[in-house]
Write a protein that holds these residues in place. Sequence first.
Motif, PDB file in Angstrom:
ATOM      1  N   THR A  38       2.311   1.754   6.221  1.00 22.83           N
ATOM      2  CA  THR A  38       2.697   0.292   6.755  1.00 22.83           C
ATOM      3  C   THR A  38       1.967   0.131   6.260  1.00 22.83           C
ATOM      4  N   LEU A  39       0.457  -0.856   5.802  1.00 19.39           N
ATOM      5  CA  LEU A  39      -0.233  -1.365   5.212  1.00 19.39           C
ATOM      6  C   LEU A  39       0.217  -1.350   3.886  1.00 19.39           C
ATOM      7  N   LEU A  40       0.171   0.143   3.312  1.00 17.19           N
ATOM      8  CA  LEU A  40       0.472   0.349   2.048  1.00 17.19           C
ATOM      9  C   LEU A  40       1.896  -0.474   1.454  1.00 17.19           C
ATOM     10  N   SER A  41       2.984   0.089   1.898  1.00 20.01           N
ATOM     11  CA  SER A  41       4.173  -0.678   1.862  1.00 20.01           C
ATOM     12  C   SER A  41       3.907  -1.864   2.223  1.00 20.01           C
ATOM     13  N   ARG A  42       4.499  -2.772   2.887  1.00 19.53           N
ATOM     14  CA  ARG A  42       3.993  -4.274   3.085  1.00 19.53           C
ATOM     15  C   ARG A  42       3.080  -4.899   1.448  1.00 19.53           C
ATOM     16  N   LEU A  43       1.535  -4.112   1.393  1.00 19.65           N
ATOM     17  CA  LEU A  43       1.329  -4.755   0.133  1.00 19.65           C
ATOM     18  C   LEU A  43       1.614  -5.075  -0.619  1.00 19.65           C
ATOM     19  N   LEU A  44       2.309  -3.401  -1.320  1.00 25.27           N
ATOM     20  CA  LEU A  44       3.591  -3.189  -2.333  1.00 25.27           C
ATOM     21  C   LEU A  44       5.159  -4.115  -2.148  1.00 25.27           C
ATOM     22  N   ALA A  45       5.155  -4.139  -0.635  1.00 27.52           N
ATOM     23  CA  ALA A  45       5.977  -5.271  -0.965  1.00 27.52           C
ATOM     24  C   ALA A  45       6.167  -6.250  -0.825  1.00 27.52           C
ATOM     25  N   ASP A  95     -10.332   3.570   1.806  1.00 27.72           N
ATOM     26  CA  ASP A  95     -10.472   2.642   0.403  1.00 27.72           C
ATOM     27  C   ASP A  95      -9.109   1.503   0.564  1.00 27.72           C
ATOM     28  N   LEU A  96      -8.631   2.114   1.217  1.00 27.67           N
ATOM     29  CA  LEU A  96      -7.158   1.121   1.266  1.00 27.67           C
ATOM     30  C   LEU A  96      -7.693  -0.225   2.181  1.00 27.67           C
ATOM     31  N   VAL A  97      -8.381   0.015   3.545  1.00 28.66           N
ATOM     32  CA  VAL A  97      -8.929  -0.617   4.053  1.00 28.66           C
ATOM     33  C   VAL A  97      -9.753  -1.859   3.297  1.00 28.66           C
ATOM     34  N   ALA A  98     -10.838  -0.438   3.072  1.00 28.27           N
ATOM     35  CA  ALA A  98     -12.210  -1.920   2.623  1.00 28.27           C
ATOM     36  C   ALA A  98     -11.409  -2.345   1.250  1.00 28.27           C
ATOM     37  N   GLU A  99     -11.264  -1.657   0.151  1.00 26.80           N
ATOM     38  CA  GLU A  99     -11.119  -2.470  -1.059  1.00 26.80           C
ATOM     39  C   GLU A  99      -8.904  -2.468  -1.521  1.00 26.80           C
ATOM     40  N   PRO A 100      -8.642  -3.740  -0.583  1.00 28.89           N
ATOM     41  CA  PRO A 100      -7.325  -3.458  -0.749  1.00 28.89           C
ATOM     42  C   PRO A 100      -6.489  -3.708  -2.314  1.00 28.89           C
ATOM     43  N   LEU A 101      -7.351  -4.851  -2.888  1.00 37.44           N
ATOM     44  CA  LEU A 101      -6.320  -5.164  -4.390  1.00 37.44           C
ATOM     45  C   LEU A 101      -7.123  -3.926  -4.925  1.00 37.44           C
ATOM     46  N   ASN A 102      -8.864  -2.956  -5.248  1.00 41.37           N
ATOM     47  CA  ASN A 102      -8.256  -2.252  -6.037  1.00 41.37           C
ATOM     48  C   ASN A 102      -7.405  -1.278  -5.854  1.00 41.37           C
ATOM     49  N   THR A 103      -7.218  -1.055  -4.578  1.00 45.68           N
ATOM     50  CA  THR A 103      -6.525  -0.201  -4.749  1.00 45.68           C
ATOM     51  C   THR A 103      -5.348   0.008  -4.849  1.00 45.68           C
ATOM     52  N   ILE A 104      -4.660  -1.116  -4.668  1.00 42.91           N
ATOM     53  CA  ILE A 104      -3.082  -1.047  -5.611  1.00 42.91           C
ATOM     54  C   ILE A 104      -3.386  -1.186  -6.667  1.00 42.91           C
ATOM     55  N   GLU A 105      -4.856  -1.497  -7.240  1.00 39.99           N
ATOM     56  CA  GLU A 105      -4.723  -2.035  -8.292  1.00 39.99           C
ATOM     57  C   GLU A 105      -4.616  -0.715  -9.236  1.00 39.99           C
ATOM     58  N   SER A 106      -5.503   0.491  -8.834  1.00 37.99           N
ATOM     59  CA  SER A 106      -5.521   2.309  -8.810  1.00 37.99           C
ATOM     60  C   SER A 106      -4.094   2.830  -8.698  1.00 37.99           C
ATOM     61  N   ILE A 107      -3.144   2.190  -8.295  1.00 37.10           N
ATOM     62  CA  ILE A 107      -2.111   3.005  -8.046  1.00 37.10           C
ATOM     63  C   ILE A 107      -1.383   2.129  -9.035  1.00 37.10           C
ATOM     64  N   TYR A 108      -1.092   1.296  -9.514  1.00 42.02           N
ATOM     65  CA  TYR A 108      -0.614   0.222 -10.146  1.00 42.02           C
ATOM     66  C   TYR A 108      -1.072   0.836 -12.157  1.00 42.02           C
ATOM     67  N   ASN A 109      -1.830   1.561 -12.144  1.00 44.65           N
ATOM     68  CA  ASN A 109      -2.464   1.864 -13.240  1.00 44.65           C
ATOM     69  C   ASN A 109      -1.926   3.295 -13.482  1.00 44.65           C
ATOM     70  N   LYS A 110      -2.046   4.051 -11.964  1.00 45.39           N
ATOM     71  CA  LYS A 110      -1.891   5.659 -11.994  1.00 45.39           C
ATOM     72  C   LYS A 110      -0.249   5.313 -12.483  1.00 45.39           C
TER      73      LYS A 110
END
Length: 384
Positions: free
Chosen positions: A78-85, A306-321
């Motif tokens: 849920t946290l990941l989907s809301r951040l991406l949304a 990683d998602l909780v500790a560094e959400p911005l970096n995690t989203i950036e990694s997803i976008y790069n991947k």
Amino acid sequence: MFLYFDLSYYFNMLRRIWHKKHWPGRNALLLRLILVVPLLYLVHSVFFFLDKILFPGLWFQKIEKPIFIVGHARSGTTLLSRLLAYDADRFSFFLYWEMFFPSLLEKKIIRGLGVIDRALLNSFFFKRIQAWDDKTFGPYRHIHNMGLWVPEEDDFVMNVTFFAAYWQLAAPVMDINDMFYLDRKPEKLRRRVMGTFKECVRRQLYLCGGDKIHLSKNPVYSGRVASIIEAFPDARILINIRDPLECVPSNMKLMEGNYLGKGWQSEDYAESLRILETMSYDCYRMPREVLSRKTRTPHMVVDYRDLVAEPLNTIESIYNKLELPLCEAYREQLQERDSKAREHKTTHSYSAEEYGIDTQRMLAELEDFYQEFQWPRPDQSSAA
């Protein structure tokens, strides 16, 4: 153009509830199953059929490179989907209220009524629905942030087909109605279920403008990753991973609380909880087993820590991947939300012992995951 309906699962549940004469909610659910469910299916089916007549553009609506978030419940999906949304210009997704109306025409009618309510009635009906929303979901938002106007698991749009995990919340029927292991079902059933789901996604994309990427979050779809790839060959998969000592008992506590709240006794739902435990281990294994064979499907494992500790970096990694450009406006929005994501906590308490979970079995089932992610082993956690 037609909605699927699983008659087998429907009659399985109807027979089960019919014989549960001790359950206080029996009559209400029977009334719903016998009268409301068929009526709603008929209404939604008519609207669903009309969609491609009234909106011919639906025939040409493409679904390109959708993103599916899977993984065990309570693993941060849920946290990941809301951040991406928050990247709303890029993604299409279902709001909770929209999943009660699978037809495009239904959604457009309701949106039109909303415009009339705001323009002529000073949002009279909206304010009352909003009050109901706060009263209904507000007390539970510390466990799971839910509401009519927030993105939610889009498997809810399949409720009308009776092949949806929702019906396992209505009654403990996991032993007779398996909604999880779709990948192990006959090909004909997989095509029907995923074909209807695909048509619901197509309508949502059309509603949102037609040029976006569909974003789907469904922990229960961990058991149908192969079916997802069959239906959406260019799909991209994100797998959330979290310490099973935190996920498994937490999810079982939520499920037990749901059954107790509906008046079920422990002997009624004991078998469903046992199945849920076994299913939990498959939530970890099955997506990665499928993707080890489907090597051309882009995917990424997202560690909850990683998602909780560094959400911005995690989203950036997803976008790069996934080779998605990260626009500056979205980056700024993520930075504003970063502190809130770091504070993502729950007061929901749980323990493996409370549910009779065999922690040594858990360790044996998921030994390779414990080694890879270096989680505290169950014996170490107990000692602490």
